[in-house]
Design a protein around this motif. Sequence first.
Motif, short mmCIF file in Angstrom:
data_model
loop_
_atom_site.label_atom_id
_atom_site.label_comp_id
_atom_site.label_asym_id
_atom_site.label_seq_id
_atom_site.Cartn_x
_atom_site.Cartn_y
_atom_site.Cartn_z
N ALA A 133 0.79 -1.19 -0.18
CA ALA A 133 0.07 0.01 0.15
C ALA A 133 0.78 1.28 0.01
O ALA A 133 0.68 2.19 -0.89
CB ALA A 133 -0.84 -0.16 1.18
N MET A 134 1.97 1.42 0.67
CA MET A 134 2.67 2.52 0.87
C MET A 134 3.56 2.90 -0.45
O MET A 134 3.58 3.85 -1.02
CB MET A 134 3.79 2.39 1.94
N PHE A 135 4.09 1.44 -0.93
CA PHE A 135 5.07 1.91 -2.03
C PHE A 135 3.96 2.10 -3.24
O PHE A 135 4.25 2.93 -4.10
CB PHE A 135 5.67 0.54 -2.57
N THR A 136 2.97 1.64 -3.52
CA THR A 136 2.08 2.17 -4.62
C THR A 136 1.48 3.08 -4.34
O THR A 136 1.43 4.03 -5.37
CB THR A 136 0.81 0.97 -4.56
N ALA A 137 1.15 3.85 -3.22
CA ALA A 137 0.94 5.32 -3.11
C ALA A 137 2.02 6.21 -3.38
O ALA A 137 1.45 7.10 -4.07
CB ALA A 137 0.24 5.41 -1.55
N LEU A 138 3.09 5.82 -2.79
CA LEU A 138 4.27 6.76 -3.41
C LEU A 138 4.56 6.76 -4.89
O LEU A 138 4.73 7.74 -5.45
CB LEU A 138 5.63 6.18 -2.56
N ASP A 139 4.50 5.52 -5.43
CA ASP A 139 4.54 5.30 -6.74
C ASP A 139 3.69 6.30 -7.67
O ASP A 139 3.97 6.64 -8.60
CB ASP A 139 4.73 3.87 -7.22
N ALA A 140 2.25 6.21 -7.07
CA ALA A 140 1.55 6.86 -8.04
C ALA A 140 1.50 8.38 -7.91
O ALA A 140 1.05 9.09 -8.88
CB ALA A 140 0.01 6.13 -7.56
N SER A 141 2.11 8.75 -6.76
CA SER A 141 2.00 10.35 -6.44
C SER A 141 3.36 11.07 -6.81
O SER A 141 3.47 12.17 -6.97
CB SER A 141 1.70 10.50 -4.87
N LEU A 142 4.46 10.16 -7.17
CA LEU A 142 5.72 10.68 -7.18
C LEU A 142 6.20 10.62 -8.81
O LEU A 142 6.05 9.50 -9.36
CB LEU A 142 6.97 10.23 -6.18
N PRO A 143 6.80 11.62 -9.30
CA PRO A 143 7.45 11.69 -10.57
C PRO A 143 8.85 10.98 -10.77
O PRO A 143 9.75 11.49 -11.59
CB PRO A 143 7.54 12.87 -11.20
N PHE A 144 9.18 9.81 -10.00
CA PHE A 144 10.29 9.07 -9.84
C PHE A 144 10.15 7.88 -10.64
O PHE A 144 9.14 7.15 -10.68
CB PHE A 144 10.91 9.01 -8.45
N ASP A 145 11.35 7.24 -10.97
CA ASP A 145 11.32 5.77 -11.42
C ASP A 145 11.30 5.15 -10.22
O ASP A 145 11.17 5.50 -9.16
CB ASP A 145 12.81 5.81 -12.31
N VAL A 146 11.42 3.73 -10.53
CA VAL A 146 11.27 2.62 -9.28
C VAL A 146 12.58 2.94 -8.23
O VAL A 146 12.08 2.77 -7.16
CB VAL A 146 11.30 1.34 -9.79
N ASN A 147 13.72 3.06 -8.74
CA ASN A 147 14.84 3.28 -7.85
C ASN A 147 14.59 4.57 -6.92
O ASN A 147 14.85 4.62 -5.78
CB ASN A 147 15.89 3.27 -8.40
N GLY A 148 13.99 5.49 -7.74
CA GLY A 148 13.76 6.80 -6.78
C GLY A 148 12.66 6.60 -5.48
O GLY A 148 12.62 7.06 -4.66
#
Length: 500
Positions: free
Chosen positions: A71-86
Amino acid sequence: MRRVWGRELAGWAAALALALLAVGRLTSSPRSALMFDDGDSLIVALVGRSILDGGGGDWALSSVLFLPEIAMFTALDASLPFDVNGVLAVNAVVNVLALYGAIRLVAGRRVEGRTPVAWSVAALGVFCLLIAMESSPSRDALELASLMLTTTYYSAIVVAVVLAVGLCRRFLDRTRKGAALPVSLGMVAAVATLCNPLFAAWATVPLSLVLGGLCLTTLAVRRRSLALIAALVGGSILGFLGRIPFSAWIANSGAGYIQPAEWIHSAAYYADLAIDRLSSPGGVFGTVAVLALTLLAVVRTAHASDAGDRLVATAAWALPLVVLIGGIAAGTHAARYLQPLVFAPVLALLALPRVRMPRATLARVVPAVVAVVLLVVGAASVPRIVQAASAPDPDLACVTDWVDSSGRTGAGQFWTVRLPKLHAADPTRLVQVDHELRGYAWLVDRRDFAAGEVSFLIEDSQTVAWNLPTAAAPTAVIACGRYRILDYAPATLPLGPARS
């Protein structure tokens, strides 16, 4: 009220600074491979990417469901303009901040003569110092503090265990009766156990023993301790029952990890890891620091001023002791199971005697210290994190570019294929198999096996020698640095039945 909020904000600012320092240190060390590249560490990112791509998936997970982490990773991935490492780097910072929040709960309310924010920052600072002493790229090293920065190695359960200690302490400190805190404790135990049965071993059993000891004191403490034990045990039972609907995702219940007959080998295994840990200056420093904190916890247990302090002090040494004995008795062979050995002892700093400090001194010193730490972090750690997260990997890029342009489906073994699979444009183009080309249903979406056949294989130094079900030879071999792509086109290789 304004002063209270000011102190709390200063504490969170200091925690953010410490988190950036810790993540910056890890990403600039060989242990960064555990965060960005390790096959085990990528499951949360793989599931998160699948969710954002609109797929649910038929996932084969271990005994750990990783629900909070996903849940945390998905929320961050959806809201941040970074690639997976970021996103993984930001997630590491968030993990440390979550730990600070739990530590702050353990520190208790501010009363005359007590400075819980300062001690909370100190406890987190010591933990981050332990992280800074760890640099091995091995997932099997006895470097346990830095596992907190990964999305896979039980960061959510670490936070849940500390939260459980904090809720117990707050309930023992309360002057009024009420069921809110025991209910909250039961909910934490239920959710944590549902996600990871280790919570029962790390918190439910040892904390129940600690609370059982407190039952030998006053009647009031006995009643509250029994209520907390009931919440822990009841919540854990509900958590185990709650795992039943997720049984299709649980490829291994974890029962096979318990082998009491192997306890001698387990003891030898952990002893060897301890010897290896003591072979470096950082390992010696970290070990001495943990032992010093443990000794402090024992002393504070004997001199605690109230039940809440005694609970925290006892938990700081009892949790590691019970987990270590239990891990050896169960015949386990995984360093990550022993994480309470490093995070629990720092709680001893939250059971120190009250210290009186002039308010004027605090008002001058705390903001200045926070400002200095933030300046250091801003100048040094953030650029290091950005550089590490955005560092090019030409070998990986070579593989993913070839796979993306081929438009075909290939395969690779667990430790080899997971990193290219995560970074490929279409992860389903890479199927996870064993050395005999059978689908390997472990920490992967089982729908991938529907491909039925593949036309190329990816291998590296971790790949076990292939034993293919066909005599076909590759028509081309593409060198990609540490990887090799064995291309069998126009022939195809049939996938065998999946196994876990």
